[in-house]
Design an enzyme around this catalytic site. Structure first.
Site, PDB file in Angstrom:
ATOM      1  N   ALA A   9       0.830  -1.217   0.000  1.00  0.00           N
ATOM      2  CA  ALA A   9       0.000   0.000   0.000  1.00  0.00           C
ATOM      3  C   ALA A   9       0.856   1.255   0.000  1.00  0.00           C
ATOM      4  O   ALA A   9       0.492   2.265   0.594  1.00  0.00           O
ATOM      5  CB  ALA A   9      -0.915  -0.010   1.222  1.00  0.00           C
ATOM      6  N   ALA A  10       1.997   1.189  -0.704  1.00  0.00           N
ATOM      7  CA  ALA A  10       2.949   2.302  -0.647  1.00  0.00           C
ATOM      8  C   ALA A  10       2.840   3.259  -1.820  1.00  0.00           C
ATOM      9  O   ALA A  10       3.470   4.314  -1.814  1.00  0.00           O
ATOM     10  CB  ALA A  10       4.382   1.755  -0.564  1.00  0.00           C
ATOM     11  N   ARG A  15      -2.385   9.203 -10.658  1.00  0.00           N
ATOM     12  CA  ARG A  15      -3.535   9.348 -11.555  1.00  0.00           C
ATOM     13  C   ARG A  15      -4.839   9.636 -10.812  1.00  0.00           C
ATOM     14  O   ARG A  15      -5.843   9.998 -11.427  1.00  0.00           O
ATOM     15  CB  ARG A  15      -3.685   8.102 -12.428  1.00  0.00           C
ATOM     16  CG  ARG A  15      -2.705   8.070 -13.591  1.00  0.00           C
ATOM     17  CD  ARG A  15      -2.872   6.808 -14.407  1.00  0.00           C
ATOM     18  NE  ARG A  15      -2.189   5.676 -13.796  1.00  0.00           N
ATOM     19  CZ  ARG A  15      -2.229   4.429 -14.258  1.00  0.00           C
ATOM     20  NH1 ARG A  15      -2.953   4.154 -15.339  1.00  0.00           N
ATOM     21  NH2 ARG A  15      -1.577   3.455 -13.663  1.00  0.00           N
ATOM     22  N   GLY A  78       9.893  -0.864  -6.519  1.00  0.00           N
ATOM     23  CA  GLY A  78       9.269  -2.030  -7.120  1.00  0.00           C
ATOM     24  C   GLY A  78       8.591  -2.926  -6.102  1.00  0.00           C
ATOM     25  O   GLY A  78       8.808  -2.813  -4.889  1.00  0.00           O
ATOM     26  N   TYR A  99      -2.883  -6.411  -2.343  1.00  0.00           N
ATOM     27  CA  TYR A  99      -2.632  -5.026  -2.752  1.00  0.00           C
ATOM     28  C   TYR A  99      -3.722  -4.119  -2.194  1.00  0.00           C
ATOM     29  O   TYR A  99      -4.909  -4.427  -2.296  1.00  0.00           O
ATOM     30  CB  TYR A  99      -2.571  -4.927  -4.285  1.00  0.00           C
ATOM     31  CG  TYR A  99      -1.412  -5.715  -4.836  1.00  0.00           C
ATOM     32  CD1 TYR A  99      -0.193  -5.106  -5.104  1.00  0.00           C
ATOM     33  CD2 TYR A  99      -1.522  -7.087  -5.020  1.00  0.00           C
ATOM     34  CE1 TYR A  99       0.891  -5.847  -5.563  1.00  0.00           C
ATOM     35  CE2 TYR A  99      -0.451  -7.837  -5.483  1.00  0.00           C
ATOM     36  CZ  TYR A  99       0.757  -7.211  -5.747  1.00  0.00           C
ATOM     37  OH  TYR A  99       1.828  -7.948  -6.189  1.00  0.00           O
ATOM     38  N   ASP A 101      -4.866  -1.452  -3.278  1.00  0.00           N
ATOM     39  CA  ASP A 101      -5.753  -0.837  -4.277  1.00  0.00           C
ATOM     40  C   ASP A 101      -6.525  -1.884  -5.076  1.00  0.00           C
ATOM     41  O   ASP A 101      -7.039  -1.596  -6.154  1.00  0.00           O
ATOM     42  CB  ASP A 101      -4.960   0.080  -5.216  1.00  0.00           C
ATOM     43  CG  ASP A 101      -3.857  -0.656  -5.965  1.00  0.00           C
ATOM     44  OD1 ASP A 101      -3.656  -1.870  -5.722  1.00  0.00           O
ATOM     45  OD2 ASP A 101      -3.176  -0.025  -6.802  1.00  0.00           O
ATOM     46  N   ALA A 377     -48.579  20.778  15.882  1.00  0.00           N
ATOM     47  CA  ALA A 377     -47.630  21.358  14.927  1.00  0.00           C
ATOM     48  C   ALA A 377     -46.943  22.580  15.518  1.00  0.00           C
ATOM     49  O   ALA A 377     -47.558  23.387  16.214  1.00  0.00           O
ATOM     50  CB  ALA A 377     -48.364  21.745  13.651  1.00  0.00           C
ATOM     51  N   SER A 402     -50.827  23.315  19.298  1.00  0.00           N
ATOM     52  CA  SER A 402     -49.914  23.778  18.250  1.00  0.00           C
ATOM     53  C   SER A 402     -49.176  25.049  18.670  1.00  0.00           C
ATOM     54  O   SER A 402     -49.691  25.874  19.430  1.00  0.00           O
ATOM     55  CB  SER A 402     -50.691  24.044  16.963  1.00  0.00           C
ATOM     56  OG  SER A 402     -51.291  22.864  16.494  1.00  0.00           O
TER      57      SER A 402
END
Length: 453
Positions: A9-10, A15, A78, A99, A101, A377, A402
């Site tokens: 998760a690095a 994008r 990598g 992963y 993502d 009300a 009311s």
């Protein structure tokens, strides 16, 4: 064999065009990484290790996971390099690599996948695609045995014609992985340490590589931009809707239902369009939810009807109640059976007794209503003096006229009546009529204001 799950998760996720790290972007209201961690937990993994990098502290803040260990990948060199950062934390027999993502991978798929691993065998998740694009290709020999993975940028035309691709998900014996990772080279088109190179190493070492494909292609879909994020959101929601429908729920339009939490439904529940269910929600048998409603962290009893455009948040609602339209039940609201909260009514920390009605245009805060109460009300319980909150108690069968204001702390007794337009500042005893309003004056000849030029 004991299992460790390493979640990569690095990545920055350029994008996504966002200051938020990619794995913290939400699916169903929760970070993608949280979904992956949940899948790992479902496998009863002894160890979960998250490899983080870009925006790492924010990721850890957004994704609380006290049962996980975190390994930093300070430089993104990598996938092989990323896994290497996790290895000092991993001592289990089998390592599963996921992963952050790729959020929709199902625990059932992973459980079968991990079960393929043996001391002399690793499991590789692959996928057949009509248009494999830039994914790494699975290279097999004439006998159909997996021999290697070739990244697209390093592949020749023959290899690029292969339709079976690498999803990145891998499970293998820790002993083999610990031996292979230090031998990886960055002598390739991207100048990175590819985790995929361990497949050829495994074959050379005499290990069997068993390729396994998921039941659904979307399980291994990754997110690189917001378009892909939105697509996976809809897939997730479609799956949730189908599960509900198979359990006896009517979903009038599955494309317009959002579930962002855990939902339990009885039979014959009906969910109209644009229903949003968040957190822990329980809907008993026969509940009907109208269009454009939000229900969050609430329990709703059997046969209750929630009319359109209502919000129910942190409430406990009994059987055969009526709510809305345009009602808002805030945290701490409790409704007993057959209660009614009508249009443009807001409640907070309020208990509404059996059969009591609050029909419209009312605010009740820090209030307790007995049974059979009618609230007219425009009634307001004035529960806040600018510093402190105070409670209002209304006894059984009381009638509140009311447009009344009940200034807390105040008690309205059983069978008491409050005349319309009253401002009540003192307790009203059982059976009494309280009228608290200014005396009416009719002034003859009063000049009505005129519009100025």
């Amino acid at each position: 064999m004991e299992l460790a799950v390493v979640i990569l998760a690095a990545g920055k996720g350029t994008r996504m065009r966002s200051q938020l790290p990619k794995v913290a972007h939400p699916i169903a209201g929760r970070p993608m990484l949280s979904h992956v961690i949940d899948s790992a937990r479902a496998l009863d993994a002894r160890r979960i290790c998250v490899v983080y990098g870009h925006g790492g502290e924010l990721v850890r803040e957004q994704v609380p996971a006290p049962d996980a260990v975190w390994a930093e990948q300070a430089e993104q060199l990598g996938t092989g390099h990323a896994v290497a950062q996790a290895m000092p934390h991993v001592s289990e027999d089998v390592v599963l690599i996921l992963y952050g993502d790729v959020p929709l991978i199902r625990p059932d798929t992973l459980r079968d996948f991990v079960g393929r691993v043996a001391p002399d065998r690793l499991a590789l998740m692959t996928l057949e695609m009509d248009e494999p694009g830039a994914y790494g290709r699975i290279v097999r020999n004439a006998a159909g045995e997996v021999q290697a993975i070739v990244e697209f940028k390093d592949a020749d035309d023959t290899q690029r014609a292969i339709r079976e691709i690498n999803t990145g998900i891998l499970a293998c014996p820790r002993a083999f992985l610990a031996d292979a990772l230090p031998k990886l080279s960055s002598n390739n088109a991207q100048g990175e340490y590819y985790l995929t190179d361990v497949i050829a190493m495994a074959v050379k070492a005499g290990l069997t590589v068993e390729a396994v494909q998921p039941q659904f292609a979307w399980e291994v879909d990754g997110v690189n931009d917001r378009v892909q994020l939105a697509r996976l959101e809809r897939i997730y929601q479609q799956v949730q809707a189908e599960q509900l429908m198979r359990a006896g729920v009517t979903v009038l339009d599955p494309a317009r239902l959002d579930i962002r939490g855990t939902v339990q439904c009885g039979e014959d529940v009906v969910l109209d369009v644009n229903t949003v269910l968040e957190g822990d929600v329980s809907l008993a048998a026969g509940v009907r939810v109208g269009p454009n409603c939000l229900i969050r962290n609430s329990c709703i009893g059997a046969g209750t009807v929630v009319e359109a455009n209502s919000i129910i948040d942190g409430a406990d609602v009994g059987e055969a109640c009526q709510i809305g339209p345009f009602a808002r039940l805030r945290p701490g609201t409790e409704m007993a059976a057959r209660g009614k909260v009508g249009n443009f009514v807001e409640t907070k920390k309020t208990r509404i007794g059996p059969g009591s009605k609050v029909n419209h245009l009312t605010y009740l805060g820090d209030t307790e209503l007995g049974s059979g109460v009618n609230v007219g009300a425009g009634t307001i319980t004035c529960n806040y003096d600018g510093v402190n909150k105070a409670r209002t108690e209304i006894g059984d069968n009381a009638f509140i006229g009311s447009n009344s204001s009940l200034v807390a702390p105040v008690t309205i007794g059983k069978d008491a009546t409050v005349g319309a337009g009253s401002v009540i500042t003192r307790d009203v005893e059982a059976g009494e009529l309280a009228v608290a309003r200014g005396k009416q004056r009719n002034i003859s000849g009063w000049p009505r204001p005129q519009k100025k030029d």
